[in-house]
Scaffold this motif. Structure first.
Motif, mmCIF file in Angstrom:
data_model
loop_
_atom_site.group_PDB
_atom_site.id
_atom_site.type_symbol
_atom_site.label_atom_id
_atom_site.label_comp_id
_atom_site.label_asym_id
_atom_site.label_seq_id
_atom_site.Cartn_x
_atom_site.Cartn_y
_atom_site.Cartn_z
ATOM 1 N N LYS A 1 0.975 -1.224 -0.088
ATOM 2 C CA LYS A 1 -0.029 -0.232 -0.140
ATOM 3 C C LYS A 1 0.787 1.340 -0.076
ATOM 4 C CE LYS A 1 -3.813 -2.310 2.634
ATOM 5 N NZ LYS A 1 -4.674 -2.152 3.910
ATOM 6 N N THR A 2 1.764 1.279 -0.889
ATOM 7 C CA THR A 2 2.850 2.538 -1.106
ATOM 8 C C THR A 2 2.511 3.539 -1.829
ATOM 9 O OG1 THR A 2 3.915 1.114 -2.700
ATOM 10 C CG2 THR A 2 4.543 0.768 -0.460
ATOM 11 N N ASN A 3 1.288 3.568 -2.275
ATOM 12 C CA ASN A 3 1.007 4.622 -3.310
ATOM 13 C C ASN A 3 0.301 5.716 -2.450
ATOM 14 O OD1 ASN A 3 1.271 3.206 -5.432
ATOM 15 N ND2 ASN A 3 -0.745 2.223 -5.624
ATOM 16 N N ALA A 4 1.049 6.805 -2.492
ATOM 17 C CA ALA A 4 0.642 8.055 -1.750
ATOM 18 C C ALA A 4 -0.774 8.624 -2.430
ATOM 19 C CB ALA A 4 1.696 9.139 -1.941
ATOM 20 N N SER A 5 -1.387 9.342 -1.436
ATOM 21 C CA SER A 5 -2.651 9.914 -1.757
ATOM 22 C C SER A 5 -2.556 11.079 -2.881
ATOM 23 C CB SER A 5 -3.212 10.286 -0.550
ATOM 24 O OG SER A 5 -2.557 11.014 0.165
ATOM 25 N N PRO A 6 -3.160 11.448 -3.753
ATOM 26 C CA PRO A 6 -2.989 12.486 -4.488
ATOM 27 C C PRO A 6 -3.265 13.834 -3.817
ATOM 28 C CG PRO A 6 -5.081 11.610 -4.891
ATOM 29 C CD PRO A 6 -4.339 10.783 -4.004
ATOM 30 N N ARG A 7 -2.541 15.013 -4.087
ATOM 31 C CA ARG A 7 -2.512 16.149 -3.573
ATOM 32 C C ARG A 7 -3.920 16.669 -3.622
ATOM 33 N NH1 ARG A 7 2.420 19.704 -4.984
ATOM 34 N NH2 ARG A 7 1.812 20.939 -3.292
ATOM 35 N N ARG A 8 -4.592 17.318 -2.586
ATOM 36 C CA ARG A 8 -5.864 17.992 -2.439
ATOM 37 C C ARG A 8 -5.693 19.478 -2.903
ATOM 38 N NH1 ARG A 8 -7.489 18.626 2.041
ATOM 39 N NH2 ARG A 8 -5.750 17.908 3.058
ATOM 40 N N CYS A 9 -6.751 20.026 -3.378
ATOM 41 C CA CYS A 9 -6.686 21.479 -3.979
ATOM 42 C C CYS A 9 -7.778 22.206 -3.216
ATOM 43 C CB CYS A 9 -6.866 21.467 -5.457
ATOM 44 S SG CYS A 9 -7.229 23.026 -5.894
ATOM 45 N N THR A 10 -7.451 23.395 -2.832
ATOM 46 C CA THR A 10 -8.573 24.283 -2.152
ATOM 47 C C THR A 10 -8.307 25.577 -2.752
ATOM 48 O OG1 THR A 10 -7.926 23.229 0.081
ATOM 49 C CG2 THR A 10 -9.154 25.271 0.030
ATOM 50 N N HIS A 11 -9.698 26.123 -3.267
ATOM 51 C CA HIS A 11 -9.458 27.290 -3.757
ATOM 52 C C HIS A 11 -10.697 28.520 -3.530
ATOM 53 C CE1 HIS A 11 -13.002 25.245 -5.755
ATOM 54 N NE2 HIS A 11 -13.439 26.401 -5.976
ATOM 55 N N HIS A 12 -10.162 29.639 -3.598
ATOM 56 C CA HIS A 12 -11.187 30.700 -3.303
ATOM 57 C C HIS A 12 -11.204 31.838 -4.352
ATOM 58 C CE1 HIS A 12 -11.242 29.569 0.907
ATOM 59 N NE2 HIS A 12 -9.733 29.212 0.694
ATOM 60 N N PHE A 13 -12.457 32.065 -4.751
ATOM 61 C CA PHE A 13 -12.650 33.222 -5.725
ATOM 62 C C PHE A 13 -12.315 34.337 -5.001
ATOM 63 C CE2 PHE A 13 -15.384 30.198 -7.939
ATOM 64 C CZ PHE A 13 -14.883 30.170 -9.321
ATOM 65 N N LEU A 14 -11.766 35.481 -5.905
ATOM 66 C CA LEU A 14 -11.275 36.756 -5.208
ATOM 67 C C LEU A 14 -12.118 37.890 -5.929
ATOM 68 C CD1 LEU A 14 -7.357 36.103 -4.745
ATOM 69 C CD2 LEU A 14 -9.522 35.740 -2.920
ATOM 70 N N LEU A 15 -12.643 38.821 -5.270
ATOM 71 C CA LEU A 15 -13.016 40.013 -5.988
ATOM 72 C C LEU A 15 -12.097 41.032 -5.972
ATOM 73 C CD1 LEU A 15 -16.240 40.221 -3.691
ATOM 74 C CD2 LEU A 15 -16.091 39.286 -6.033
ATOM 75 N N PRO A 16 -12.467 42.167 -6.959
ATOM 76 C CA PRO A 16 -11.466 43.207 -7.207
ATOM 77 C C PRO A 16 -10.882 43.989 -5.649
ATOM 78 C CG PRO A 16 -13.274 43.524 -8.580
ATOM 79 C CD PRO A 16 -13.435 42.457 -7.548
ATOM 80 N N ALA B 1 -9.107 30.487 4.646
ATOM 81 C CA ALA B 1 -10.563 31.061 4.675
ATOM 82 C C ALA B 1 -10.147 32.392 4.102
ATOM 83 C CB ALA B 1 -11.039 31.357 6.272
ATOM 84 N N VAL B 2 -11.270 32.958 3.594
ATOM 85 C CA VAL B 2 -11.479 34.681 3.032
ATOM 86 C C VAL B 2 -12.534 35.204 3.512
ATOM 87 C CG1 VAL B 2 -11.618 35.586 0.736
ATOM 88 C CG2 VAL B 2 -10.567 33.463 0.831
ATOM 89 N N SER B 3 -12.199 36.434 3.853
ATOM 90 C CA SER B 3 -13.388 37.535 4.243
ATOM 91 C C SER B 3 -14.428 37.568 3.251
ATOM 92 C CB SER B 3 -12.489 38.504 4.856
ATOM 93 O OG SER B 3 -12.017 39.404 3.684
ATOM 94 N N ARG B 4 -15.438 38.173 3.694
ATOM 95 C CA ARG B 4 -16.558 38.366 2.787
ATOM 96 C C ARG B 4 -16.162 39.166 1.664
ATOM 97 N NH1 ARG B 4 -22.255 40.054 3.482
ATOM 98 N NH2 ARG B 4 -21.847 41.601 4.923
ATOM 99 N N CYS B 5 -15.592 40.226 2.189
ATOM 100 C CA CYS B 5 -14.944 41.251 0.869
ATOM 101 C C CYS B 5 -13.779 40.728 0.121
ATOM 102 C CB CYS B 5 -14.726 42.700 1.408
ATOM 103 S SG CYS B 5 -13.446 42.854 2.504
ATOM 104 N N THR B 6 -13.280 39.498 0.625
ATOM 105 C CA THR B 6 -11.951 38.989 0.173
ATOM 106 C C THR B 6 -11.007 39.611 0.238
ATOM 107 O OG1 THR B 6 -12.391 39.563 -2.265
ATOM 108 C CG2 THR B 6 -13.726 37.809 -1.914
#
Length: 597
Positions: A255-270, A334-339
C-alpha cells in the motif's frame, strides 16, 4: 408553527456539557429552545442551500433536486431523474428571476441548473463521462456569487487539477426567455428546442511543476522576479515530494501509493492593484477577478487572474500571477466576505493573515501549540468596534474562529496597528462524541457562532464572553440527522436556520410509519434571548469600493499602515528578544547541568 418555544427539561446532561453550560459566575442552567418541525423532506435529502436574497431553498436528494420557497416551505419546482443522487448543492442569484444551482452527485458528476419561472433547466454537465476508462470525477464544485464563474476539482487516473469556468450568464438569461416563450407553444418540446450556450474553460490549474533548466542557483538578490517565483515553487514542490515519499514509506507493504494532492481554492473580488499595472474596472466590482489556490503539503498560496485563459497554450501549465509564501505548510484557509483578507492556518498552530489591498502580510499569530493541528477557520462577519475605529486605515482589524483537530475552538483578533490576541472558547473534549463538527459564524448575530457536535447537540456560543447563549434542540421525538455531517442552511436575509432531523428510533411513535426526515426551522428573531444579539450585517459592497485603488494609493496606504503599527511592531520585537534571551539562559543552564553530570 415555525416559532421556537422555550422549554425546561428535567433531564440531566452529561458532566462535560453541564460544565460548558455554566459560566464562572453563574450556576444557572443554559436555556434551551426547541426547533419547530416544518414539513417532510424528500426521500434521502443529502444537502441544503439558500439563495443570497433568502427567497429560495435548494434541496438535493436521491432522485434529483427541488427548489422550495423559503417562506412558505412549498416546493415550487423539481428536477427528477432515476439513479441521480445529488450529494452537494449550491445556489446563487444570476438575474432578477433566475437562480443558478451547482450540484455534484454521488458518482462525481457536476451539473449546472437554473431555476426560472417555476421551472428547473439543466444548462450544462461539467464533466461528461464519455470514456469509462478515463472517468473525470469531480470532488468539489463551487459557483461564484452572481453565477459568472465556477470551479471544479477534477481527478482522472491518479491526476488531479482545478478547472475554472466562465458561465455565459447573459446569454443564458436570453435563452431562458426564449424557452419560456416556446413552452407556451403547444407544438414545442420545451428545453429540447433550446441550445444552451456552452460553458468555457478559463484556466486549468495543475499542481506546480518546475520547467526544465529553470535558474535556481545564485544569490537571492541577483535573481529576477520570475526566477524568485520559480525558486519558491521549486522549494514547495521539493518539500511536497519528500512528504509524499515519507507518507508512502510509512504505509504497509503493498500500500505504498501516496494519496494525491488535494486542492483548495477561493474566488477573489477586485481589491487593490491588479498585477501588470491594470486597475479593476468599476463595473466589475461584483465579479471575481482572480482565484487563489493551495495544494495539500504546500507552503505557497498561488493566485491566478481570470479572463486570460485564451492567451495560454493548451499544453502549457499557467504560471501564477501572485505568490504568497509562508514559512510552514498550509493546513486550512479562509477568505473574508469582501475577499480583502486571506487567512491561512499553518503547521505548528500558526495563523497567517494576508492583506490583498496593500499586498503585504497583516500578521502572524500563534493560536495554540498544544491543541493539535488547525483544522478549519472562518472569518467572523460582525464584531463590535469602537467609534474611533470607523476610519479606513484604523479599521484593519480582523476576527477569526479557528478549530483544531483536537476539537478546541479559538477566537483570533489581529490587525495592523492593533495588538494580536487569541482566546480559547472551548477546551479539547475528553470524549470523541463531544467533538464539534460545525463551527459557523452567524453574520447577523453579534459575536455569536453556531456550534454542532458529534453527539447531536447544537448551541449558540458567545465568542467574547465565552458563554453558551442557548441550546437548540429538536422535538422529543426527533434527533438532528447525521450530526457528524449535518444537513443545514442559514438564511441570512430571513435570519432563519434550516436543519434536517430524523425520528428518534427509541421513540414509540417512530414505529408507526412516519419515518421520513423532517425540516426543522429556527427563526432567530422570535427568540427573546437571541433577539438581543441581532445586528445588521456589514455591507461588503461598501468595503469593496474602498479597495479598488491605484498603485500610488496602494503604496501610500502601506506606508500609513506601517507608520500606525510602529508601536506594536516595536513591542513584538521586544517580546521576541525577551523570548530569545530566556531560551538562551535555559539552554545554557541545561548545558551546564549536562557538563556537570
Amino acid at each position: 408553527m415555525y416559532k421556537g418555544r422555550f422549554i425546561n427539561r428535567k433531564g440531566t446532561p452529561d458532566s462535560n456539557m453541564e460544565a460548558s453550560c455554566k459560566t464562572e459566575t453563574s450556576r444557572q442552567k443554559t436555556p434551551t429552545v426547541e426547533l419547530s418541525g416544518a414539513t417532510q423532506l424528500p426521500q434521502s435529502t443529502n444537502c441544503l442551500a439558500c439563495s443570497e436574497d433568502g427567497r429560495y431553498l435548494g434541496l438535493g436528494h436521491s432522485q434529483g433536486l427541488a427548489v422550495w420557497c423559503a417562506s412558505s416551505l412549498v416546493c415550487v419546482a423539481e428536477w427528477l431523474q432515476d439513479r441521480v443522487e445529488i450529494a452537494s448543492i449550491q445556489m446563487t442569484r444570476m438575474a432578477e428571476t433566475a437562480y443558478l444551482l451547482g450540484t455534484v452527485d454521488d458518482m462525481g458528476v457536476a451539473r449546472v441548473f437554473v431555476y426560472h419561472c417555476e421551472g428547473i433547466h439543466l444548462l450544462s454537465v461539467i464533466n461528461v463521462m464519455e470514456n469509462i476508462n478515463e472517468r473525470r470525477i469531480c470532488s468539489t464544485f463551487e459557483v461564484s456569487g452572481g453565477g459568472d464563474y465556477g470551479a471544479a476539482s477534477i481527478s482522472c487516473n491518479g491526476a488531479l487539477w482545478l478547472e475554472v469556468y466562465h458561465f455565459p450568464s447573459g446569454a443564458w438569461v436570453t435563452e431562458l426567455e426564449m424557452a419560456r416563450s416556446q413552452k407556451q407553444d403547444p407544438n414545442s418540446s420545451g428545453d429540447e428546442d433550446v441550445k444552451w450556450s456552452p460553458v468555457a474553460v478559463v484556466i486549468k490549474i495543475k499542481p506546480p511543476k518546475i520547467p526544465a533548466g529553470a535558474p535556481l542557483d545564485g544569490p537571492l538578490e541577483v535573481l529576477q522576479v520570475t526566477d524568485f517565483l520559480t525558486h519558491c515553487l521549486a522549494l514547495d514542490v521539493d518539500t511536497s515530494s519528500c512528504q509524499r515519499e515519507e507518507h508512502a514509506s510509512n504505509t504497509d507493504a503493498g500500500k505504498t501509493n501516496a494519496s494525491p494532492r488535494r486542492c483548495t481554492h477561493h474566488f477573489l473580488l477586485p481589491c487593490g492593484q491588479v498585477p501588470g499595472g491594470r486597475k479593476a474596472k468599476p463595473q466589475s466590482e461584483g465579479l471575481p477577478v482572480a482565484v487563489c489556490v493551495w495544494w495539500s503539503g504546500s507552503r505557497n498560496l498561488l493566485q491566478y487572474l481570470l479572463g486570460k485563459g485564451s492567451k495560454n497554450k493548451p499544453d502549457v501549465d499557467p504560471m501564477p500571477d501572485v505568490l504568497w509564501p509562508n514559512a510552514k505548510e498550509i493546513l486550512c484557509s479562509a477568505v473574508s466576505r469582501c475577499t480583502r483578507y486571506i487567512a491561512l492556518g499553518l503547521n505548528d498552530g500558526l495563523v497567517c493573515v494576508w492583506d490583498r489591498q496593500s499586498g503585504s502580510l497583516l500578521s502572524v499569530v500563534l493560536v495554540s501549540g498544544t491543541d493539535g493541528a488547525l483544522f478549519r477557520m472562518q472569518f467572523v462577519d460582525y464584531w463590535p468596534v469602537s467609534a474611533d475605529e470607523s476610519q479606513t486605515f484604523t479599521a484593519a482589524e480582523v476576527h477569526l474562529l479557528a478549530l483544531c483537530k483536537s476539537g478546541a475552538i479559538h477566537a483570533v483578533t489581529t490587525g495592523r496597528g492593533t495588538p494580536s490576541c487569541t482566546m480559547q472558547l472551548s477546551e479539547r473534549p475528553k470524549h470523541s462524541r463531544d467533538l464539534p463538527t460545525v463551527t459557523a459564524s452567524v453574520p447577523f448575530l453579534q459575536s455569536l457562532s453556531l456550534v454542532m457536535q458529534r453527539n447531536g447537540k447544537m448551541f449558540l456560543q458567545d465568542a467574547i464572553n465565552k458563554t453558551t447563549v442557548c441550546f437548540l434542540i429538536p422535538p422529543t421525538t426527533h434527533l438532528i440527522a447525521s450530526p457528524c455531517n449535518p444537513v443545514y442552511a442559514l438564511n441570512t436575509k430571513q435570519q432563519t436556520l434550516f436543519i434536517k432531523g430524523d425520528q428518534d428510533p427509541s421513540c414509540s411513535s417512530s414505529s408507526k410509519g412516519g419515518s421520513q426526515s423532517q425540516l426543522f426551522v429556527f427563526r432567530f428573531g422570535e427568540s427573546d434571548i437571541v433577539k438581543q444579539h441581532i445586528v445588521s450585517p456589514p455591507d461588503s459592497r461598501q468595503q469593496q469600493e474602498t479597495c479598488c485603488v491605484t498603485l500610488e494609493e496602494t503604496c501610500d496606504l502601506y506606508l500609513q499602515q506601517r507608520a500606525q503599527s510602529v508601536d506594536e511592531r516595536n513591542k513584538a520585537i521586544a517580546r521576541t528578544w525577551k523570548q530569545l534571551q530566556e531560551t538562551a539562559v535555559m539552554l545554557q543552564q541545561r548545558h551546564s547541568r549536562a557538563a556537570a553530570s
